[in-house]
Design an enzyme around this catalytic site. Sequence first.
Site, PDB file in Angstrom:
ATOM      1  N   ASP A 190       3.362  -4.195   8.008  1.00 54.89           N
ATOM      2  CA  ASP A 190       2.144  -3.398   7.856  1.00 54.89           C
ATOM      3  C   ASP A 190       0.977  -4.362   8.031  1.00 54.89           C
ATOM      4  O   ASP A 190       0.657  -5.144   7.141  1.00 54.89           O
ATOM      5  CB  ASP A 190       2.131  -2.746   6.465  1.00 54.89           C
ATOM      6  N   GLN A 218      -4.188  -4.963   7.105  1.00 55.64           N
ATOM      7  CA  GLN A 218      -5.136  -5.967   6.608  1.00 55.64           C
ATOM      8  C   GLN A 218      -4.914  -7.329   7.260  1.00 55.64           C
ATOM      9  O   GLN A 218      -5.501  -8.327   6.843  1.00 55.64           O
ATOM     10  CB  GLN A 218      -5.023  -6.110   5.076  1.00 55.64           C
ATOM     11  N   CYS A 223      -4.983   2.519  -3.615  1.00 52.65           N
ATOM     12  CA  CYS A 223      -3.769   3.072  -2.975  1.00 52.65           C
ATOM     13  C   CYS A 223      -2.613   2.083  -3.053  1.00 52.65           C
ATOM     14  O   CYS A 223      -1.803   1.972  -2.113  1.00 52.65           O
ATOM     15  CB  CYS A 223      -4.012   3.471  -1.518  1.00 52.65           C
ATOM     16  N   HIS A 251       0.866  -1.183   0.000  1.00 53.08           N
ATOM     17  CA  HIS A 251       0.000   0.000   0.000  1.00 53.08           C
ATOM     18  C   HIS A 251       0.907   1.240   0.000  1.00 53.08           C
ATOM     19  O   HIS A 251       2.023   1.189   0.508  1.00 53.08           O
ATOM     20  CB  HIS A 251      -0.843  -0.046   1.280  1.00 53.08           C
ATOM     21  N   LYS A 289     -10.169  -0.490  10.333  1.00 56.07           N
ATOM     22  CA  LYS A 289     -10.281  -1.704   9.521  1.00 56.07           C
ATOM     23  C   LYS A 289     -10.618  -2.917  10.390  1.00 56.07           C
ATOM     24  O   LYS A 289     -10.850  -4.007   9.890  1.00 56.07           O
ATOM     25  CB  LYS A 289      -8.983  -1.946   8.755  1.00 56.07           C
TER      26      LYS A 289
HETATM   27  N1  7TS Z   1      -1.641  -0.505   4.699  1.00 59.21           N
HETATM   28  C1  7TS Z   1      -2.557  -1.291   4.129  1.00 59.21           C
HETATM   29  C2  7TS Z   1      -2.205  -2.699   3.764  1.00 59.21           C
HETATM   30  C3  7TS Z   1      -3.832  -0.790   3.899  1.00 59.21           C
HETATM   31  O1  7TS Z   1      -4.750  -1.584   3.344  1.00 59.21           O
HETATM   32  C4  7TS Z   1      -4.143   0.541   4.253  1.00 59.21           C
HETATM   33  C5  7TS Z   1      -5.477   1.160   3.937  1.00 59.21           C
HETATM   34  C6  7TS Z   1      -3.152   1.304   4.880  1.00 59.21           C
HETATM   35  C7  7TS Z   1      -1.902   0.743   5.081  1.00 59.21           C
HETATM   36  C8  7TS Z   1      -3.399   2.687   5.361  1.00 59.21           C
HETATM   37  O2  7TS Z   1      -4.245   2.673   6.448  1.00 59.21           O
HETATM   38  P1  7TS Z   1      -4.765   4.023   7.115  1.00 59.21           P
HETATM   39  O3  7TS Z   1      -5.801   3.585   8.075  1.00 59.21           O
HETATM   40  O4  7TS Z   1      -3.595   4.662   7.781  1.00 59.21           O
HETATM   41  O5  7TS Z   1      -5.298   4.861   5.997  1.00 59.21           O
HETATM   42  N2  7TS Z   1      -6.136   0.540   2.863  1.00 59.21           N
HETATM   43  C9  7TS Z   1      -7.186   1.030   2.158  1.00 59.21           C
HETATM   44  C10 7TS Z   1      -7.835   0.298   1.158  1.00 59.21           C
HETATM   45  O6  7TS Z   1      -7.524  -0.823   0.809  1.00 59.21           O
HETATM   46  N3  7TS Z   1      -8.813   1.033   0.637  1.00 59.21           N
HETATM   47  O7  7TS Z   1      -8.826   2.214   1.281  1.00 59.21           O
HETATM   48  C11 7TS Z   1      -7.829   2.209   2.233  1.00 59.21           C
END
Ligand code: 7TS
Length: 413
Positions: free
Chosen positions: A207, A210, A371, A130, A233
């Site tokens: 990371d 997910q 992203c 990501h 999430k």
């Molecule tokens: N890493 C992964 C693997 C992610 O899926 C996401 C967000 C992030 C980092 C960033 O997370 P945040 O909460 O700091 O924004 N993923 C997604 C997605 O798959 N669709 O929208 C956001």
Amino acid sequence: MSQPNPQSSSPLLDVRADFPVLDQDVNGKPLVYLDSAASAQQPRQVIDAVADYHLKDHANVHRGVHTLSQRATDAFEGARDRIVEFVNANSRKEIILTAGTTESINLVAQSFARPRLGKGDKILVTHLEHHSNMVPWQLVCEQTGAELVVAPIDDHGQLMLDELRELMTPDVLLLAVGHVSNALGTVNPVKDIVGWAKQQDITVLVDGAQGVPHMDIDVQDLGCDFYAFSGHKMYGPTGTGVLYGREELLEEMPPWQGGGDMILEVFVDRSVFNELPYKFEAGTPNIAGIVGLGAAVDYLRGIGPERVAAHEHYLLDYMTEQLTAIEGLKPIGTAEHKTSVLSFMLDDIHPHDIGTILDHEGVAIRTGHHCAMPVMQRFGLPGTARASLGVYNSTDDVDRLANALLTAKRLFA
Ligand code: 7TS
């Protein structure tokens, strides 16, 4: 919380009623929410915990002797205690509360990597990441003259593990790798990867944005140095997240933001910093959000990570079967180990058009690059349509998705 039917041998959960937002029509059809990878919905238990906090307990934390401030502090720190157990950290010193995965990774890039990096050093990432696990490393490499190295993926969207191991050379300071790809659903063998990196003395950040929502996470068992994840999430509020870090490393790292709470003493010309974990928590935090995150931990632990995983694996298999039966549907990302995400193309319909037609049918999915533009570039695609699962989804939801896709096909025929 809704309980499963003990008579039934199906691994499917029945918890939809816990999620008030799902009880609505969208464009005249009952809502089917298949966008949990972008952000999961919140159960009543989380919404109530946040509301109760606002209704009864709100004050600033770590500051007051008055009753509300103590209650707010107890609720906030109680959430940290739950997270310690949830990921099996060694102590509360290892759990830094942040605004999300993105902030957690930037913290490590700026506080751990930046002071240690120079010309000739490398940061290793993978092609599956990501943007949140790519751009912070690009920035810190620019700031220090270090080099960013990218491990390749194969046509199934799996890390090429031999190549990854070869890239683990002595000049690599840190490996940043996703637990699960948000774009393709690939589950990486992070425990093995950490083991190989450790043989080369490479620090590893995982990371886990997910990972945490879908499986049991034990940071000590994984052996990683840092593990980053987001509250929203895992059925918690937005603007909340966690950085797990090994205490020994966190102790060595300088603060990355200055302000209230992260200090013990301030003089006009210098400051004495607070102990862990507060050293990394400058300013008034998202107290209500973190209280909600604590409730989300309780919620997930109440169901049990094994049951969550069984539910989602069953549904992912069902969804893959139903969707690949549609003529012209091509799954993108066919790794052997996957969880909760199905990315696909349908005929030559643009993913955004698919998303729009599905929305008319009351079905919410994400379309675009998710992203993760490097992943799309690897497959030569501008984007995909992506259905992603959560604890509240059912085979009915998947059937509705499949039918809506047939409608899209008819409209574009
Ligand atoms: N890493 C992964 C693997 C992610 O899926 C996401 C967000 C992030 C980092 C960033 O997370 P945040 O909460 O700091 O924004 N993923 C997604 C997605 O798959 N669709 O929208 C956001």
